[in-house]
Design a protein around this motif. Sequence first.
Motif, PDB file in Angstrom:
ATOM      1  N   ILE A 210      28.836   2.740   7.312  1.00 19.76           N
ATOM      2  CA  ILE A 210      28.354   4.024   7.828  1.00 19.76           C
ATOM      3  C   ILE A 210      27.820   4.850   6.666  1.00 19.76           C
ATOM      4  O   ILE A 210      28.507   5.045   5.659  1.00 19.76           O
ATOM      5  CB  ILE A 210      29.499   4.787   8.522  1.00 19.76           C
ATOM      6  N   TYR A 211      26.592   5.308   6.801  1.00 18.75           N
ATOM      7  CA  TYR A 211      25.983   6.197   5.807  1.00 18.75           C
ATOM      8  C   TYR A 211      26.164   7.637   6.279  1.00 18.75           C
ATOM      9  O   TYR A 211      26.025   7.933   7.468  1.00 18.75           O
ATOM     10  CB  TYR A 211      24.489   5.883   5.665  1.00 18.75           C
ATOM     11  N   PHE A 212      26.487   8.535   5.357  1.00 23.88           N
ATOM     12  CA  PHE A 212      26.646   9.942   5.718  1.00 23.88           C
ATOM     13  C   PHE A 212      25.852  10.829   4.769  1.00 23.88           C
ATOM     14  O   PHE A 212      25.552  10.456   3.635  1.00 23.88           O
ATOM     15  CB  PHE A 212      28.125  10.348   5.692  1.00 23.88           C
ATOM     16  N   GLU A 213      25.524  12.017   5.247  1.00 23.72           N
ATOM     17  CA  GLU A 213      24.797  12.988   4.428  1.00 23.72           C
ATOM     18  C   GLU A 213      25.189  14.390   4.852  1.00 23.72           C
ATOM     19  O   GLU A 213      25.406  14.657   6.033  1.00 23.72           O
ATOM     20  CB  GLU A 213      23.295  12.783   4.572  1.00 23.72           C
ATOM     21  N   VAL A 214      25.295  15.295   3.861  1.00 25.40           N
ATOM     22  CA  VAL A 214      25.644  16.699   4.111  1.00 25.40           C
ATOM     23  C   VAL A 214      24.596  17.585   3.464  1.00 25.40           C
ATOM     24  O   VAL A 214      24.270  17.415   2.282  1.00 25.40           O
ATOM     25  CB  VAL A 214      27.039  17.050   3.542  1.00 25.40           C
ATOM     26  N   ARG A 215      24.076  18.535   4.230  1.00 28.24           N
ATOM     27  CA  ARG A 215      23.091  19.483   3.721  1.00 28.24           C
ATOM     28  C   ARG A 215      23.671  20.888   3.703  1.00 28.24           C
ATOM     29  O   ARG A 215      24.453  21.261   4.565  1.00 28.24           O
ATOM     30  CB  ARG A 215      21.834  19.464   4.606  1.00 28.24           C
ATOM     31  N   ILE A 294      24.954  15.982  -0.362  1.00 33.69           N
ATOM     32  CA  ILE A 294      25.987  14.987  -0.645  1.00 33.69           C
ATOM     33  C   ILE A 294      25.755  13.805   0.283  1.00 33.69           C
ATOM     34  O   ILE A 294      25.614  13.985   1.499  1.00 33.69           O
ATOM     35  CB  ILE A 294      27.395  15.571  -0.424  1.00 33.69           C
ATOM     36  N   TYR A 295      25.679  12.618  -0.288  1.00 34.13           N
ATOM     37  CA  TYR A 295      25.465  11.444   0.558  1.00 34.13           C
ATOM     38  C   TYR A 295      26.268  10.267   0.026  1.00 34.13           C
ATOM     39  O   TYR A 295      26.641  10.219  -1.151  1.00 34.13           O
ATOM     40  CB  TYR A 295      23.980  11.081   0.634  1.00 34.13           C
ATOM     41  N   GLY A 296      26.542   9.334   0.904  1.00 31.83           N
ATOM     42  CA  GLY A 296      27.320   8.168   0.504  1.00 31.83           C
ATOM     43  C   GLY A 296      27.499   7.196   1.648  1.00 31.83           C
ATOM     44  O   GLY A 296      26.814   7.281   2.676  1.00 31.83           O
TER      45      GLY A 296
END
Length: 384
Positions: A210-215, A294-296
């Motif tokens: 699962i790829y995640f990203e926060v803006r 932030i992504y990971g």
Amino acid sequence: MNGNRFGRLFQVTTFGESHGEAMGCTVSGCPAGLELSAEDIQEDLDRRKPGQSMITTSRGEPDAVSIKSGVQDGYTTGTPIGMVIQNKDARSGKYEPFITAPRPSHGDFTYSAKFGTRNWGGGGRSSARETVNWVAAGAIAKKLLALEGIELKAHVNQIADIEAPEVSFEQMLEHSEENAVRCAHPESAEKMQDRIAEYQEEGDSIGGSIYFEVRGVPVGLGAPRFDSLSARLGQAMMAVPATTAFEFGLGTEAAEYSGKDRNDDWEFDDDGTPTPVENDHGGIQGGISSGEPIYGEVTLHAPTSIPKEQQTVDWETGEVVDDAQVIGRHDPVLPPRGVPVVEAMLALTLVDFMLLSGRITPDRVDGNPGEYETDYHPSNPKNE
């Protein structure tokens, strides 16, 4: 048993077992004045609940949340928020063969060895069903973050050897909920679903990521060393059942980069603020947020409950069991239902840091709590 609480100022304490009467949690530290209803929480619970498609368990749980405390007239009061989700479709009979024979690669043996007992129905406390509590609490954290302009999203970027190409944050928002796999790249989603079906037909399961990203994360969340933002995110993501790896920024690819290639150059933006040109660091430098997205990625292994024959042992009879089959209702793959779980743990980690930094005040949410005939509101008794 310890390990049932997450967070420092925004604390979530959970209870319940897979085949028990109910699941539930208490959220402490949510400021007063946040508009909140069961419907706000239910939206994310519906994304996690079983029985959504052919690639999820057929267990028929509505996962309907009931708010028992901490909310009055549609707004949080600043007191602990208690939530309960009833278990409606537990069937423990299928697990009786494994009372004294641990299911391969589950927590059955280790749990029994540590505590001398365990709730064998559905795995009890060690079941991934426990994450329903995390998603309920995470929905509240998401609402608080949204008030501060912070938005987050995750999607399934890999199943087995099928890896989706890179997609934008906007594509994740637009497309990840359009298919059962929750992959924001439609063509890859079709291939992933076909691959999952192949494993299902063989009585097997498969892993993925699962790829995640926060803006919108502000500069300055976190601290060096043990309370670093990356360390706390690592704790949150490694707590997700079946997680075998967590990475942010370049992740494991950083091993292939020289210092010059990985290091982000700096420049001034339009208002004179120092800003990194690239974001190979994934929004975290020195354990502290840089203000960049932030992504990971979170990697989940294949579900361990499969009908395919496996070998185990019966510690009561001393016999080897060569034809153990976990017959029941289990997911053949975890990332599709894991997406809202990862989002919840992201939100819970970030809102805790926002409270610690003072960017969200612990007493009450800023802003107008709503339109009323009088100036009085339970979250504002002094009419301040």
